[in-house]
Design an enzyme around this catalytic site. Structure first.
Site, PDB file in Angstrom:
ATOM      1  N   ARG A  35       0.818  -1.212   0.000  1.00  0.00           N
ATOM      2  CA  ARG A  35       0.000   0.000   0.000  1.00  0.00           C
ATOM      3  C   ARG A  35       0.855   1.268   0.000  1.00  0.00           C
ATOM      4  O   ARG A  35       0.465   2.280  -0.579  1.00  0.00           O
ATOM      5  CB  ARG A  35      -0.942  -0.001   1.200  1.00  0.00           C
ATOM      6  CG  ARG A  35      -2.080  -0.971   0.985  1.00  0.00           C
ATOM      7  CD  ARG A  35      -2.990  -1.026   2.167  1.00  0.00           C
ATOM      8  NE  ARG A  35      -4.283  -1.566   1.786  1.00  0.00           N
ATOM      9  CZ  ARG A  35      -5.226  -1.893   2.650  1.00  0.00           C
ATOM     10  NH1 ARG A  35      -5.031  -1.719   3.934  1.00  0.00           N
ATOM     11  NH2 ARG A  35      -6.368  -2.381   2.227  1.00  0.00           N
ATOM     12  N   LYS A  81     -19.186 -15.523   2.877  1.00  0.00           N
ATOM     13  CA  LYS A  81     -20.611 -15.279   3.093  1.00  0.00           C
ATOM     14  C   LYS A  81     -21.287 -14.587   1.937  1.00  0.00           C
ATOM     15  O   LYS A  81     -20.752 -13.656   1.353  1.00  0.00           O
ATOM     16  CB  LYS A  81     -20.776 -14.400   4.321  1.00  0.00           C
ATOM     17  CG  LYS A  81     -20.450 -15.085   5.614  1.00  0.00           C
ATOM     18  CD  LYS A  81     -20.685 -14.096   6.704  1.00  0.00           C
ATOM     19  CE  LYS A  81     -20.557 -14.669   8.086  1.00  0.00           C
ATOM     20  NZ  LYS A  81     -20.699 -13.570   9.049  1.00  0.00           N
ATOM     21  N   GLY A 111      -8.734  -8.578  -0.045  1.00  0.00           N
ATOM     22  CA  GLY A 111      -7.460  -9.070   0.476  1.00  0.00           C
ATOM     23  C   GLY A 111      -7.170 -10.514   0.108  1.00  0.00           C
ATOM     24  O   GLY A 111      -6.054 -10.844  -0.304  1.00  0.00           O
ATOM     25  N   GLY A 140     -12.993  -3.316   0.966  1.00  0.00           N
ATOM     26  CA  GLY A 140     -14.333  -2.775   1.211  1.00  0.00           C
ATOM     27  C   GLY A 140     -14.717  -1.732   0.177  1.00  0.00           C
ATOM     28  O   GLY A 140     -15.841  -1.719  -0.337  1.00  0.00           O
TER      29      GLY A 140
HETATM   30  P1  AMP Z   1     -14.464 -13.070   2.361  1.00  0.00           P
HETATM   31  O1  AMP Z   1     -13.732 -12.251   3.388  1.00  0.00           O
HETATM   32  O2  AMP Z   1     -15.916 -13.000   2.466  1.00  0.00           O
HETATM   33  O3  AMP Z   1     -13.942 -12.807   0.967  1.00  0.00           O
HETATM   34  O4  AMP Z   1     -14.135 -14.576   2.714  1.00  0.00           O
HETATM   35  C1  AMP Z   1     -12.843 -15.112   2.671  1.00  0.00           C
HETATM   36  C2  AMP Z   1     -12.817 -16.387   3.447  1.00  0.00           C
HETATM   37  O5  AMP Z   1     -13.777 -17.287   2.938  1.00  0.00           O
HETATM   38  C3  AMP Z   1     -11.491 -17.120   3.414  1.00  0.00           C
HETATM   39  O6  AMP Z   1     -10.903 -17.048   4.663  1.00  0.00           O
HETATM   40  C4  AMP Z   1     -11.872 -18.548   3.040  1.00  0.00           C
HETATM   41  O7  AMP Z   1     -11.221 -19.517   3.826  1.00  0.00           O
HETATM   42  C5  AMP Z   1     -13.359 -18.573   3.296  1.00  0.00           C
HETATM   43  N1  AMP Z   1     -14.045 -19.605   2.496  1.00  0.00           N
HETATM   44  C6  AMP Z   1     -14.019 -19.771   1.186  1.00  0.00           C
HETATM   45  N2  AMP Z   1     -14.707 -20.844   0.801  1.00  0.00           N
HETATM   46  C7  AMP Z   1     -15.204 -21.406   1.921  1.00  0.00           C
HETATM   47  C8  AMP Z   1     -16.000 -22.560   2.196  1.00  0.00           C
HETATM   48  N3  AMP Z   1     -16.444 -23.358   1.211  1.00  0.00           N
HETATM   49  N4  AMP Z   1     -16.322 -22.804   3.481  1.00  0.00           N
HETATM   50  C9  AMP Z   1     -15.886 -22.008   4.466  1.00  0.00           C
HETATM   51  N5  AMP Z   1     -15.132 -20.915   4.274  1.00  0.00           N
HETATM   52  C10 AMP Z   1     -14.790 -20.601   3.021  1.00  0.00           C
END
Ligand code: AMP
Length: 391
Positions: A37, A198, A348, A371
């Site tokens: 950054r 999520k 990230g 974000g």
């Molecule tokens: P996000 O911050 O929403 O982009 O989520 C990133 C996180 O999602 C990472 O730490 C991944 O380990 C997790 N992730 C990705 N796929 C899965 C899955 N099938 N089940 C649980 N966690 C997941």
């Protein structure tokens, strides 16, 4: 396209300029452990110094809870910046008040001062007007180059821009040109890839992209909620039951655009000794959980990507931090890197996946803001940008 004034539009000679940068970098044992950054904002810093400005750089770092906290000090950042610039960089142990005022007063053209963490004052995140005034009193103009913080209306990002003449830095301009350009006028086909834990964090993004993109490829934990909405048992997979109705609705309205994994990697636990297998998408057995997309999904998503004019990617396809479940994410990273599309990666985790795969230099634009990039993909205006002077 970018309709805000930038540092290229103003006279900087002999001016004292307050610059909001995103120097929210990881610190390990008192040293900057990843300076991506800091480097990303270097074109702005160097250009302004070449033009004869004196720079007062400010940023937040981490999430200090109760006022000043040495582990979130900007001092290591000032030291690191000094090394990168090859010249002394002054440091003020407060971002406002007498200490900052004295340090700012002493600056000559070409000098650089880094202020202490803006979040050491709780007023920062409240967009407190008095704090903005005190920051503004240090300088004659304001430059916002902190794309990663532009979605927040805080004293040092938005408030101060209403007090001083305010323009964008080059990083801010570049980020918005790429992300805004992809949304407003993409080379088609426009393919969006969304993953991560999520669905609830990204519903607005999915909705907006379904109206703009030609295909939306879904992987990661968020696909599980769609699977459950389709009626599949998903075992112990991460699922958001409260988002099931939304998932059902999205599936109904966008059958032609929304694509889900056709196969998945499942495991019976997260332990080092877990049993792991790949299955075509169908009912997930009890006690098993989906942790990655499978090879057929990678191949079919890769075909869509190979044909794309623009690709935007946010969020990993699986639990990629664990090498047993990183093939989906790395496979897609490879497909994006190999395509001739304008490729934009934000968030990230997706950025770190591309870096780990050694493919970063094959991506057109890697965003410095997770974000902020998501809010742009959602079609929202960023307050830190809206407050800048129009062209
Ligand atoms: P996000 O911050 O929403 O982009 O989520 C990133 C996180 O999602 C990472 O730490 C991944 O380990 C997790 N992730 C990705 N796929 C899965 C899955 N099938 N089940 C649980 N966690 C997941």
């Amino acid at each position: 396209m970018f309709n805000k004034k930038t540092i290229a539009d103003i006279d900087l000679k002999g001016k004292k300029v307050l610059v909001r940068v995103d120097y929210n970098v990881p610190i390990k044992e008192g040293k900057v452990s990843d300076d991506t950054r800091i480097k990303a904002a270097m074109p702005t810093v160097k250009y302004m110094l070449d033009k004869g400005a004196a720079l007062i750089l400010c940023s937040h770092l981490g999430r200090p809870k109760e006022g000043p906290d040495p582990q979130f000090s900007m001092k290591p950042v000032a030291e690191h910046l000094s090394k990168l610039l090859g010249k002394p960089v002054a440091f003020a142990e407060d971002c406002i008040g007498p200490v900052a005022e004295k340090a700012a007063k002493e600056l000559k053209p070409g000098d650089v001062l880094v202020l202490e963490n803006t979040r050491f004052h709780k007023e920062e995140t409240k967009n407190n007007e008095e704090m903005s005034r005190q920051l503004a009193s240090l300088a004659e103009m304001f430059v916002n180059d902190a794309f990663g913080s532009a979605h927040r209306a805080h004293s040092s990002t938005e408030g101060v821009a209403h007090i001083l003449p305010a323009v964008a830095g080059f990083l801010m301009e570049k980020e918005i040109q790429y992300l805004g350009g992809a949304i407003a006028d993409p080379k088609r086909p426009f393919v969006a890839i969304l993953g991560g834990a999520k669905i609830s964090d990204k519903i607005g993004v999915i909705r907006n992209l379904l109206t703009k993109a030609d295909s939306v490829l879904i992987g990661g934990g968020m696909a599980n909620t769609f699977f459950k909405a389709q009626g599949y048992p998903v075992g112990d997979s991460l699922v958001e039951d409260e988002a099931l109705d939304t998932a059902r609705e999205l599936l109904q309205v966008s059958t032609d655009k929304l694509r889900l994994p056709v196969d998945v990697v499942i495991a019976d636990s997260m332990d080092p000794t877990a049993a792991i297998k790949t299955m075509s998408m169908g009912p997930v057995p009890d006690g098993w959980r989906i942790l990655d997309v499978g090879p057929e999904t990678v191949a079919s998503f890769a075909k869509v990507i190979a044909n794309a004019g623009t690709v935007v990617w946010n969020g990993p396809m699986g639990v990629f931090e664990d090498p047993r479940f990183n093939q989906g994410t790395f496979g897609l990273a490879k497909a994006v890197a190999e395509s001739n599309a304008t490729s934009i990666i934000g968030g990230g985790d997706s950025v770190s996946a591309v870096n780990k795969a050694g493919l970063a230099d094959k991506i057109t634009h890697i965003s410095t803001g997770g974000g902020a990039s998501l809010e742009m993909l959602e079609g929202l205006a960023l307050p830190g940008v809206a407050a800048l002077l129009d062209k």
